[in-house]
Design a protein around this motif. Structure first.
Motif, PDB file in Angstrom:
ATOM      1  N   GLY A 242       0.681  -1.115  -0.110  1.00  0.00           N
ATOM      2  CA  GLY A 242      -0.036   0.209  -0.002  1.00  0.00           C
ATOM      3  C   GLY A 242       0.946   1.262  -0.098  1.00  0.00           C
ATOM      4  O   GLY A 242       2.072   1.202   0.062  1.00  0.00           O
ATOM      5  N   THR A 243       0.333   2.423   0.197  1.00  0.00           N
ATOM      6  CA  THR A 243       0.817   3.713   0.106  1.00  0.00           C
ATOM      7  C   THR A 243       1.011   4.087   1.588  1.00  0.00           C
ATOM      8  O   THR A 243      -0.015   4.395   2.239  1.00  0.00           O
ATOM      9  CB  THR A 243       0.172   4.546  -0.858  1.00  0.00           C
ATOM     10  OG1 THR A 243       0.066   3.986  -2.284  1.00  0.00           O
ATOM     11  CG2 THR A 243       0.672   5.927  -0.797  1.00  0.00           C
ATOM     12  N   LEU A 244       2.345   4.805   1.809  1.00  0.00           N
ATOM     13  CA  LEU A 244       2.511   5.092   2.962  1.00  0.00           C
ATOM     14  C   LEU A 244       2.817   6.849   2.954  1.00  0.00           C
ATOM     15  O   LEU A 244       3.439   7.231   1.932  1.00  0.00           O
ATOM     16  CB  LEU A 244       3.811   4.799   3.816  1.00  0.00           C
ATOM     17  CG  LEU A 244       3.609   3.387   4.102  1.00  0.00           C
ATOM     18  CD1 LEU A 244       5.096   2.856   4.649  1.00  0.00           C
ATOM     19  CD2 LEU A 244       2.711   3.032   4.793  1.00  0.00           C
ATOM     20  N   GLN A 245       2.011   7.493   3.629  1.00  0.00           N
ATOM     21  CA  GLN A 245       1.895   9.014   3.221  1.00  0.00           C
ATOM     22  C   GLN A 245       3.087   9.683   4.182  1.00  0.00           C
ATOM     23  O   GLN A 245       3.496   9.379   5.327  1.00  0.00           O
ATOM     24  CB  GLN A 245       0.580   9.864   3.982  1.00  0.00           C
ATOM     25  CG  GLN A 245      -0.676   9.317   3.139  1.00  0.00           C
ATOM     26  CD  GLN A 245      -0.454   9.550   1.813  1.00  0.00           C
ATOM     27  OE1 GLN A 245      -0.230  10.643   1.118  1.00  0.00           O
ATOM     28  NE2 GLN A 245      -0.778   8.519   0.921  1.00  0.00           N
ATOM     29  N   ALA A 246       3.610  10.923   3.640  1.00  0.00           N
ATOM     30  CA  ALA A 246       4.838  11.456   4.318  1.00  0.00           C
ATOM     31  C   ALA A 246       4.911  12.802   3.822  1.00  0.00           C
ATOM     32  O   ALA A 246       4.267  13.417   2.671  1.00  0.00           O
ATOM     33  CB  ALA A 246       6.140  10.732   3.852  1.00  0.00           C
TER      34      ALA A 246
END
Length: 416
Positions: A242-246
């Motif tokens: 999945g996508t990890l926000q930063a």
């Protein structure tokens, strides 16, 4: 801020640690099952603050041609249809001038000396042990021509205030007593006494534990699919899970960094140059090095790490291949047994890793044209040496602070 560091090698872990100290919420992503399992795993063990030079130097093109025909060659070229390889080699050759060498060497020494200070502070605050020694690097010359050619390095060291000592044969034996057994094979050396040695794998794993105590999250076994960029700003990292926000992303993926940033219009001139190492148990301490001996003829470092000798070196330009060629093993064995006879190389473990090299020798540290996206990569053979200083520079830049050293010529903008 939420900061994601990509890569859990020595550069990635030191970056994560310094970012966490600066107050950020840090996550490290790596495809391996733990820290330092690729290029940082079994490197030469040198922490060479004084002995750090660009590979691109005057005379290198002619030397390279000669090396290609040597039995125990320090350079191995396996050309292939690869535009990145060709472009990198052309750029490297363009840096083989006296003027470019002086600029690049001075820039590398600046960062390396800052790393020396940073590593000492880190060692004091963490108490990490990693088979460290502080006895310098001896660059060993087998011919008078090699000794005479070291003048350009002496000039650069003197200009930057880096301690050094030019030694005759007896001076080399004073520093490394085991060389008395092969005194007729050497003519002199260049000692950089502030250099250190240590096991990079041990250090990285110990520091990862310290970073974990500061709240850093390590996502091991996670495949990175790409960067989540919206407009001209980083939003996160796309992984197989999945996508990890930063708010910010630091790319410390070594040789694989260019592949990740290229889709976003960032042309990062980093290319893998494979190195090899042997790790040999010490059976006779009187015939082992005290610190690091750099065999200038074969460009091989012979380093004492606790009860082991680490023999590392060579430069193989062959793309992203990581096979273990038997001729490379024989070259390492030849260098170490020629200078330190008596070791049992039959018990040695053999390893190879991909060094992320820039054409000018200096790593790429700093922002990119994508807001919030930073690079800390391209350290070549000096990732262990420059990691602590590079981490403090990148932590300052991400935090909006001015670094303690001039870092403007470390960023990718210098290639524009």
């Amino acid at each position: 801020m939420k900061v994601i560091v990509l890569g859990a090698g020595i550069v990635g872990v030191t970056s994560a640690y310094q970012l966490a100290k600066a107050g950020h919420e840090v996550t490290v992503i790596d495809r391996q099952s733990g820290p330092a399992l690729e290029t940082s795993f079994a490197n030469a063990g040198e922490v060479s603050f004084g002995y750090c030079s660009p590979w691109a130097a005057p005379g290198i093109p002619m030397k390279a041609i000669k090396w290609l025909f040597m039995e125990h060659a320090p350079l191995i070229l396996r050309p292939k249809i690869d535009a990145a390889m060709l472009c990198w080699m052309v750029r490297m050759l363009s840096n083989c001038t006296s003027g470019r060498y002086a600029i690049n060497k001075s820039r590398m020494l600046r960062l390396a000396d800052y790393s020396r200070i940073s590593l000492a502070a880190l060692r004091t605050e963490t108490g990490i042990a990693y088979d460290e020694r502080m006895q310098g690097t001896l660059q060993l010359f087998r011919t008078q021509q090699q000794l005479d050619a070291s003048g350009k390095d002496v000039k650069a060291l003197a200009a930057d205030g880096i301690p050094y000592e030019v030694l005759d044969r007896d001076g080399c034996i004073r520093v490394e007593p085991a060389l008395k057994h092969v005194r007729d094979k050497i003519v002199g050396g260049l000692l950089t006494p502030k250099d250190e040695t240590g096991d990079c794998f041990k250090f990285t794993n110990a520091l990862a534990k310290k970073a974990d105590e500061l709240g850093v999250r390590f996502n091991y076994g996670s495949i990175i699919r790409g960067l989540d960029v919206e407009g001209s700003r980083i939003r996160g990292v796309i992984t197989a899970h999945g996508t990890l926000q930063a708010d910010a992303v630091v790319v410390a993926l070594g040789s694989f960094s260019p592949l990740l940033v290229r889709p976003h219009g960032i042309r990062l001139p980093v290319y893998p140059v494979k190195g090899y190492s042997l790790t040999i148990p010490i059976t006779d301490a009187a015939r082992a090095p005290e610190s690091t001996v750099m065999d200038e003829t074969f460009k091989i470092a012979i380093t004492r790490l606790g009860d082991r000798i680490r023999v590392g070196g060579m430069a193989e330009i062959s793309g992203y291949t990581n096979d273990l060629g038997e001729p490379r093993r024989l070259t390492l064995q030849h260098s170490v047994t020629d200078l330190f006879p008596g070791g049992d190389v039959s018990k040695a473990s053999f390893w190879s890793g991909l060094r992320p090299m820039t054409p000018d020798g200096t790593p790429v540290i700093g922002p990119t044209k994508v807001a919030g996206l930073y690079l800390n990569t391209g350290h070549g053979t000096l990732g262990w040496t420059m990691s602590s200083g590079s981490a403090r520079v990148i932590a300052d830049l991400v935090s909006g602070r001015k670094p303690e050293i001039d870092a403007t010529d470390l960023a990718i903008a210098r290639y524009a």
